[in-house]
Design an enzyme around this catalytic site. Structure first.
Site, PDB file in Angstrom:
ATOM      1  N   PRO A   2      36.251 -24.472   2.649  1.00  0.00           N
ATOM      2  CA  PRO A   2      36.516 -23.797   1.365  1.00  0.00           C
ATOM      3  C   PRO A   2      38.024 -23.706   1.096  1.00  0.00           C
ATOM      4  O   PRO A   2      38.777 -23.213   1.925  1.00  0.00           O
ATOM      5  CB  PRO A   2      35.941 -22.392   1.564  1.00  0.00           C
ATOM      6  CG  PRO A   2      35.142 -22.437   2.811  1.00  0.00           C
ATOM      7  CD  PRO A   2      35.603 -23.605   3.618  1.00  0.00           C
ATOM      8  N   GLU A   3      38.438 -24.213  -0.049  1.00  0.00           N
ATOM      9  CA  GLU A   3      39.837 -24.108  -0.456  1.00  0.00           C
ATOM     10  C   GLU A   3      39.921 -23.030  -1.534  1.00  0.00           C
ATOM     11  O   GLU A   3      38.914 -22.413  -1.883  1.00  0.00           O
ATOM     12  CB  GLU A   3      40.321 -25.460  -0.990  1.00  0.00           C
ATOM     13  CG  GLU A   3      40.224 -26.581   0.036  1.00  0.00           C
ATOM     14  CD  GLU A   3      41.585 -27.005   0.581  1.00  0.00           C
ATOM     15  OE1 GLU A   3      42.584 -26.287   0.359  1.00  0.00           O
ATOM     16  OE2 GLU A   3      41.638 -28.059   1.236  1.00  0.00           O
ATOM     17  N   HIS A  91      22.923 -18.117  11.619  1.00  0.00           N
ATOM     18  CA  HIS A  91      24.365 -18.054  11.344  1.00  0.00           C
ATOM     19  C   HIS A  91      24.736 -16.958  10.346  1.00  0.00           C
ATOM     20  O   HIS A  91      25.840 -16.958   9.816  1.00  0.00           O
ATOM     21  CB  HIS A  91      24.847 -19.412  10.834  1.00  0.00           C
ATOM     22  CG  HIS A  91      24.575 -20.535  11.785  1.00  0.00           C
ATOM     23  ND1 HIS A  91      25.145 -20.597  13.044  1.00  0.00           N
ATOM     24  CD2 HIS A  91      23.771 -21.621  11.679  1.00  0.00           C
ATOM     25  CE1 HIS A  91      24.706 -21.680  13.663  1.00  0.00           C
ATOM     26  NE2 HIS A  91      23.876 -22.319  12.868  1.00  0.00           N
ATOM     27  N   ARG A 110      30.374 -22.079  11.984  1.00  0.00           N
ATOM     28  CA  ARG A 110      31.466 -22.320  12.939  1.00  0.00           C
ATOM     29  C   ARG A 110      32.229 -21.053  13.335  1.00  0.00           C
ATOM     30  O   ARG A 110      33.060 -21.094  14.232  1.00  0.00           O
ATOM     31  CB  ARG A 110      32.422 -23.369  12.358  1.00  0.00           C
ATOM     32  CG  ARG A 110      31.706 -24.717  12.206  1.00  0.00           C
ATOM     33  CD  ARG A 110      32.616 -25.789  11.708  1.00  0.00           C
ATOM     34  NE  ARG A 110      33.696 -26.071  12.649  1.00  0.00           N
ATOM     35  CZ  ARG A 110      34.687 -26.926  12.405  1.00  0.00           C
ATOM     36  NH1 ARG A 110      34.722 -27.562  11.257  1.00  0.00           N
ATOM     37  NH2 ARG A 110      35.621 -27.134  13.291  1.00  0.00           N
ATOM     38  N   ARG A 151      66.373 -28.230   2.129  1.00  0.00           N
ATOM     39  CA  ARG A 151      65.240 -28.339   3.064  1.00  0.00           C
ATOM     40  C   ARG A 151      64.798 -29.788   3.194  1.00  0.00           C
ATOM     41  O   ARG A 151      64.278 -30.380   2.261  1.00  0.00           O
ATOM     42  CB  ARG A 151      64.079 -27.462   2.597  1.00  0.00           C
ATOM     43  CG  ARG A 151      64.509 -25.997   2.586  1.00  0.00           C
ATOM     44  CD  ARG A 151      63.361 -25.072   2.403  1.00  0.00           C
ATOM     45  NE  ARG A 151      62.310 -25.277   3.378  1.00  0.00           N
ATOM     46  CZ  ARG A 151      61.463 -24.312   3.742  1.00  0.00           C
ATOM     47  NH1 ARG A 151      61.573 -23.109   3.232  1.00  0.00           N
ATOM     48  NH2 ARG A 151      60.517 -24.558   4.601  1.00  0.00           N
TER      49      ARG A 151
END
Ligand code: ZN
Length: 270
Positions: A2-3, A91, A110, A151
């Protein structure tokens, strides 16, 4: 995984069932998630009314008068609203029982997700050093340009640094750099102000578009067998190594940058 768009879609899916509701009880079947579920949360959350549900980076924050629960989906987690008598599966690690008779259920094969607690008036350590939200007002091209001066780090790693901006994961960083025509390995300091403006715009456009698409899956949050929230992406480069660029037909290249697969078009991105 999931983003940010999936997390935001999850927040929008569950918020209407949580806001104004009281948490009657917690059922914790597996306290050992990425971090153990803290005792404070177990003691404090039951009895609290949920005042609001917000998102910060990839955390969903459920605010109560006593403090806020931080819910993270990890690599494979999902949250759904179900009827109280829905039998738990292997789960399904925790449920919040609500005074509406429904439950908020967390499923995570997981177990990289988490459920943490932040006392009222404090900020959790995990949230302290975070950069601005990519869809918020503080994020734009000038902001990126200013922070990138001096940077030498690759611009893709700069964009994925949570202290610079939160929630731009590997997929969205790759896609936004392609859309902005910027090579992922270019030094952050060697990208012009105008190109950062384009990059910031593309980050916002791509994330907002993914959230809009996710809106069509909201009903899955109240279906016991729906696959919640993870939507098909319209990808230009991510995961497409060797396939022709959708713009110039050159095969997409894959390199490893900061231990993450990175996809780009060597012709379209400079
Ligand atoms: Zn190309």
């Amino acid at each position: 995984m999931p983003e940010l768009p999936e997390v935001e879609t999850t927040r929008r899916g569950i918020a209407p069932y949580l806001i104004g509701r009281r948490v009657v009880a917690l059922a914790i079947r597996q306290p050992r998630l990425r971090w153990p579920i803290p005792q404070t949360l177990r003691r404090t959350l039951p009895g609290q009314q949920i005042e609001n549900v917000e998102r910060r980076a990839k955390y969903i924050l459920a605010h109560t008068a006593a403090g806020s629960a931080l819910l993270h989906l990890g690599m494979s987690g999902s949250l759904r609203i179900l009827e109280r008598d829905t039998p738990p599966g292997k789960h399904d690690h925790y449920d919040w029982q609500l005074d509406s008779g429904r439950i908020l259920r967390f499923t995570d094969p997981r177990r990289f997700g988490s459920l943490l607690w932040q006392k009222a008036g404090t900020t959790h350590d995990l949230l302290v050093d975070l950069g601005p939200e990519p869809l918020g007002d503080a994020f734009d091209g000038d902001y990126l340009w200013q922070l990138s001066r001096g940077r030498g780090v690759a611009v893709k790693l700069f964009l994925m640094d949570q202290k610079i901006v939160v929630g731009v994961g590997n997929i969205y960083a790759s896609e936004a750099l392609f859309a902005a025509g910027i090579h992922p390995r270019r030094a952050a300091s060697a990208v012009s102000r105008a190109r950062y403006q384009r990059l910031a715009d593309e980050v916002r456009r791509i994330l907002a578009h993914a959230i809009t698409r996710g809106g069509t899956t909201l009903r899955d949050f109240i279906s016991p067998d729906g696959e919640p929230g993870y939507f098909e992406q319209e990808l230009f480069v991510y995961g497409r190594a060797g396939e022709p660029c959708r713009v110039c037909r050159t095969p997409i290249r894959a390199i490893v940058l900061g231990q993450r697969s990175t996809f780009f078009c060597a012709v379209c991105q400079k």
